[in-house]
Write an enzyme that holds these catalytic residues in place. Structure first.
Site, mmCIF file in Angstrom:
data_model
loop_
_atom_site.group_PDB
_atom_site.id
_atom_site.type_symbol
_atom_site.label_atom_id
_atom_site.label_comp_id
_atom_site.label_asym_id
_atom_site.label_seq_id
_atom_site.Cartn_x
_atom_site.Cartn_y
_atom_site.Cartn_z
ATOM 1 N N ASP A 13 -1.795 5.757 -3.618
ATOM 2 C CA ASP A 13 -2.965 5.056 -4.541
ATOM 3 C C ASP A 13 -2.058 4.470 -5.334
ATOM 4 O OD1 ASP A 13 -5.054 4.105 -5.855
ATOM 5 O OD2 ASP A 13 -4.872 5.805 -7.223
ATOM 6 N N SER A 14 -2.408 3.479 -6.238
ATOM 7 C CA SER A 14 -1.746 2.928 -7.564
ATOM 8 C C SER A 14 -1.541 3.984 -8.525
ATOM 9 C CB SER A 14 -2.665 1.723 -7.843
ATOM 10 O OG SER A 14 -3.898 2.235 -8.310
ATOM 11 N N TYR A 45 -3.361 -1.977 -9.502
ATOM 12 C CA TYR A 45 -3.203 -2.819 -8.387
ATOM 13 C C TYR A 45 -4.446 -3.771 -8.786
ATOM 14 C CZ TYR A 45 0.181 -0.191 -6.018
ATOM 15 O OH TYR A 45 1.341 0.483 -5.455
ATOM 16 N N CYS A 76 -6.409 3.742 -2.144
ATOM 17 C CA CYS A 76 -6.391 2.901 -3.198
ATOM 18 C C CYS A 76 -7.524 1.859 -2.450
ATOM 19 C CB CYS A 76 -5.287 2.113 -3.455
ATOM 20 S SG CYS A 76 -5.574 1.044 -4.724
ATOM 21 N N THR A 78 -8.165 -1.315 -3.653
ATOM 22 C CA THR A 78 -7.488 -2.345 -3.568
ATOM 23 C C THR A 78 -6.645 -2.474 -2.668
ATOM 24 O OG1 THR A 78 -7.903 -2.516 -5.988
ATOM 25 C CG2 THR A 78 -6.345 -4.106 -5.197
ATOM 26 N N GLU A 155 -9.789 7.060 -17.002
ATOM 27 C CA GLU A 155 -8.317 7.779 -17.504
ATOM 28 C C GLU A 155 -8.329 8.193 -18.851
ATOM 29 O OE1 GLU A 155 -4.836 5.693 -15.933
ATOM 30 O OE2 GLU A 155 -5.960 5.306 -13.893
ATOM 31 N N CYS A 187 -13.987 1.994 -5.952
ATOM 32 C CA CYS A 187 -12.680 2.235 -6.578
ATOM 33 C C CYS A 187 -12.520 3.447 -6.702
ATOM 34 C CB CYS A 187 -12.947 1.385 -7.877
ATOM 35 S SG CYS A 187 -11.366 1.848 -9.142
ATOM 36 N N HIS A 189 -11.479 5.470 -8.998
ATOM 37 C CA HIS A 189 -11.795 6.259 -10.111
ATOM 38 C C HIS A 189 -13.422 6.385 -10.377
ATOM 39 C CE1 HIS A 189 -7.910 4.961 -11.101
ATOM 40 N NE2 HIS A 189 -8.056 5.595 -12.314
#
Ligand code: DGL
Length: 271
Positions: A13-14, A45, A76, A78, A155, A187, A189
């Site tokens: 993942d990013s 990303y 991820c 993206t 985050e 996404c 998150h």
């Protein structure tokens, strides 16, 4: 090529978000070993171009191959939307992303054929969720909404904060006005905002979690190919990052079960 069923699964993942996918793999495939890479030096990303995300993804895949993984999960959204179509033609390992599993489930959960997708800017602009859903059922209307503030809010740990709730209300207003009955949390998150999103969309909207759906597809894929790990000895989970790992470790320990080993920083640009 013969693959070793005792080998780990590579997940990338990013940054930290892909740990929501790791969590689903841990829960649903408890016998599997995992090598995770989070590109914490180059995150996000979600606002980057296809060419950049593809370059990063190729480097990470090269790194994961040095770890002798038996399969790769692009955690991820993206990277799944911008890079997977290319890297899957370049890698001989089984590789899967999170977009397709999420899209397929939404096709089956919608009753009024109106599906909402929330994701990063780059995922929304790729239109991949829409393309995959309409390939299965052209009558489904897919409405996308980029929600760039969600990643930093999660985050920051503000998953239940009134500010996040207000931001979510604004982002979702348009989709709810258009009468969606299914919402894809597109996404990494966003599953961490699940209960807040549930409050806003109400019980009548089905929330689709691509992280969970991907773990289910992975489980079937490993079992169909005879690659599932019978659950032997060996180090179970390893975590790598491209930047200093302290924040990563704290986030990982807050969302993953059990003892989480410290992550190791590696020079990803060298791969
Ligand atoms: N992991 C990204 C995704 O799922 C979100 C964070 C980022 O923008 O890099 O799209």
């Amino acid at each position: 090529m013969s693959l070793d069923r005792n080998a780990p699964i590579g997940v990338f993942d990013s940054g930290v978000g892909g740990l929501t996918v790791v969590r689903e793999i841990m829960r649903n495939l408890p016998g599997e070993r995992i090598v995770y890479f989070g590109d914490t030096a180059r995150v996000p990303y979600g606002s980057k171009s296809k060419a950049t995300v593809l370059r990063y993804s190729r480097q990470i895949v090269r790194f994961l191959k040095t770890q002798e993984v038996k399969a790769i999960v692009v955690a991820c959204n993206t990277a799944s939307a911008l890079a997977l179509d290319t890297i899957e033609t370049e890698v001989e390992l089984p590789i899967l992303g999170v977009v397709k599993p999420g899209a397929s489930v939404a096709v089956h959960t919608t009753r009024n054929k109106r599906v909402g997708v929330i994701a990063t800017e780059s995922t929304i602009h790729s239109h991949l969720y829409r393309t995959l859903i309409q390939a299965e059922d052209p009558e489904i209307t897919v409405l996308g909404k980029a929600c760039p503030l969600f990643v930093p809010l999660v985050e920051e740990g503000w998953t239940k904060d009134p500010i996040t709730r207000e931001v979510a209300r604004r982002y979702l207003r348009e989709l709810l006005e258009k009468d969606i009955d299914t919402l894809i949390m597109g996404c990494t998150h966003y599953p961490l905002l699940r209960s807040l999103l549930r409050d806003i969309v109400g019980e009548q909207v089905t929330l689709v979690n691509p992280a969970y759906e991907t773990a289910q597809v992975l489980k079937r894929m490993l079992s169909d190919t005879g690659l599932e790990n019978p659950g032997g000895s060996g180090e179970k989970y390893r975590f790598y990052t491209s930047d200093a790992a302290e924040n990563f470790d704290a986030f990982a320990r807050s969302i993953l079960p059990g003892r989480v080993p410290a992550a190791e920083q590696i020079p990803i640009e060298e791969y």
